[in-house]
Design an enzyme around this catalytic site. Structure first.
Site, PDB file in Angstrom:
ATOM      1  N   ASP A  21     -12.669  29.298 -10.872  1.00 16.20           N
ATOM      2  CA  ASP A  21     -11.912  30.539 -11.021  1.00 16.20           C
ATOM      3  C   ASP A  21     -12.647  31.649 -10.283  1.00 16.20           C
ATOM      4  OD1 ASP A  21     -14.102  31.143 -12.566  1.00 16.20           O
ATOM      5  OD2 ASP A  21     -12.952  31.844 -14.294  1.00 16.20           O
ATOM      6  N   LYS A  31      -6.722  24.701 -10.915  1.00 18.69           N
ATOM      7  CA  LYS A  31      -7.775  25.152 -11.830  1.00 18.69           C
ATOM      8  C   LYS A  31      -7.427  24.795 -13.270  1.00 18.69           C
ATOM      9  CE  LYS A  31      -8.044  28.621 -14.237  1.00 18.69           C
ATOM     10  NZ  LYS A  31      -7.958  29.942 -14.888  1.00 18.69           N
TER      11      LYS A  31
END
Length: 220
Positions: free
Chosen positions: A145, A120
């Site tokens: 996320d 991420k």
């Protein structure tokens, strides 16, 4: 959610916020990298409060190393998990100096090799700092996320039990238009942060409520 609804959803999010960006404060790829690293399980507000004091003093790998562990902790001690993050930050700084000439690499594998940096974080840096839509292998990507995981699954835009699966399905269902891919991460994260919130989504004030597959809609 079908293709037409997805395009309409993206169009409305675009019209509502044509130029979205991260809420983390940064002025260089390095500052963004460290801010995203610090933001794990913490709010952007708490990270900004810390980095707004830290970056005027130290905003390069060597400058952070010169602060030392205790010195860095004194700036980030209000952020969750600051002890571990301080250690990872300094290790990351050392690797950037030793392996990349003090610069943030534009390479997913090199980014993910840095302590505390996962997929991420690497995706956010590649997209937001460098403007990438595709990775080094030419594949489209999006940073996912918890907010994006929730919004994508709740609305029906793209379902996945893991963030990796959700990312794959978001990529699969998103039209190959630069404006959509470049901004989608920010649209979804901001929508999840302020409208499609975890406990009680604000469906009544949602601009995509009529497109959303969520069954237990609220009136607020």
């Amino acid at each position: 959610m079908n293709k037409e609804k997805r395009i309409e959803m993206l169009s409305r999010l675009r019209d509502n916020d044509p130029n979205p960006t991260t809420e983390l404060n940064f002025s260089s790829p390095f500052e963004l990298l460290i801010a995203v690293l610090l933001s794990a399980q913490a709010t952007d507000v708490s990270v900004n409060k810390a980095t707004d004091k830290l970056y005027p003093i130290a905003n390069t790998p060597q400058a952070l190393l010169d602060l030392g562990l205790d010195g860095l902790k004194s700036y980030i001690k209000t952020i969750g998990l600051f002890n571990t993050k301080a250690v990872n930050t300094l290790k990351t700084c050392q690797m950037l100096i030793d392996l990349h000439g003090g610069e943030v690499p534009q390479n997913r594998a090199a980014l993910e090799a840095l302590p505390g940096v996962g997929r991420k974080t690497a995706n956010v840096v590649l997209n937001t700092a460098f403007g990438w839509l595709k990775d080094n292998e030419g594949k489209y990507f999006i940073a996912v996320d918890t907010h994006i995981q929730r919004v994508a699954n709740r609305t029906g835009y793209a379902k996945g039990k893991t963030v990796e699966e959700t990312e794959q399905n978001i990529v699969k269902h998103t039209p190959r238009k630069t404006e959509f891919f470049f901004n989608l991460h920010h649209w979804l994260i901001l929508h999840g942060r302020y409208t499609c919130i975890a406990r009680k989504p604000r469906c009544g004030s949602c601009i995509i409520e009529d497109l959303c597959d969520f069954k237990d809609k609220t009136e607020d």
